[in-house]
Design an enzyme around this catalytic site. Structure first.
Site, PDB file in Angstrom:
ATOM      1  N   CYS A 118       0.986  -1.173  -0.119  1.00  0.00           N
ATOM      2  CA  CYS A 118      -0.171   0.035  -0.002  1.00  0.00           C
ATOM      3  C   CYS A 118       0.800   1.031  -0.026  1.00  0.00           C
ATOM      4  O   CYS A 118       1.658   1.357   0.882  1.00  0.00           O
ATOM      5  CB  CYS A 118      -0.909  -0.095   1.279  1.00  0.00           C
ATOM      6  N   TRP A 119       0.490   2.162  -1.066  1.00  0.00           N
ATOM      7  CA  TRP A 119       1.252   3.371  -1.084  1.00  0.00           C
ATOM      8  C   TRP A 119       0.894   4.393   0.066  1.00  0.00           C
ATOM      9  O   TRP A 119       1.723   5.528   0.143  1.00  0.00           O
ATOM     10  CB  TRP A 119       0.967   3.934  -2.475  1.00  0.00           C
TER      11      TRP A 119
END
Length: 159
Positions: free
Chosen positions: A42-43
């Site tokens: 997840c960014w």
């Protein structure tokens, strides 16, 4: 921290799946609810959190504004054109961060970049583009290539 989905709020609309830049939000085919298939990838861009119309996706806030032991909720109010991040701290106090959002329908705010003037030589040589390589400048009216600069691509990787 990665995002997580409240299964009781999610209706499986797929808006988070459509907007996720790293393609890790998926819809479970059995229960028809969204979930994050790879939390480590997840960014933390929070695009899915902002796009969810049911406020079913939450995320842990960064330590600079929300210390350990808090809860973070996002509240979208499209009628008002705002998005609010509500933080509830361990001692029970709450803080809201309110920001405006665009209320234009998707695809309606497309900039006409071809109508904009090109950057002047002073702008291209200025501080804002100081890291731009000289090999891709448009000074001659054309995009430079490796061959036009007398460079070649080396095979393999050297360390």
């Amino acid at each position: 921290m990665p995002t997580f989905v409240y299964m009781t709020r999610c209706d499986g609309c797929g808006m988070c799946v459509d907007i996720c830049p790293s393609d890790i939000m998926h819809i479970d085919t059995t229960v028809r609810r969204a979930y994050n298939i790879e939390p480590n990838m997840c960014w933390e861009c929070y695009s899915c959190v902002k796009a969810c119309p049911h406020q079913a996706i939450d995320a842990r806030g960064y330590a600079d504004f929300a210390p350990l032991g808090h809860s973070l909720r996002v509240l979208r109010e499209e009628e008002k054109g705002t998005i609010a991040w509500r933080i509830k701290f361990r001692n029970g106090t709450e803080k809201n961060f309110l920001s405006p959002i665009t209320t234009k329908p998707w695809g309606q705010a497309i900039p006409q970049l071809a109508d904009q003037p090109e950057p002047s030589p002073a702008m291209r040589d200025g501080q804002l583009l100081f890291s731009e390589p000289k090999y891709i400048r448009l000074d001659d009216g054309d995009l430079h290539t490796l061959e036009s600069n007398g460079l070649t691509m080396k095979e393999g990787v050297y360390y």
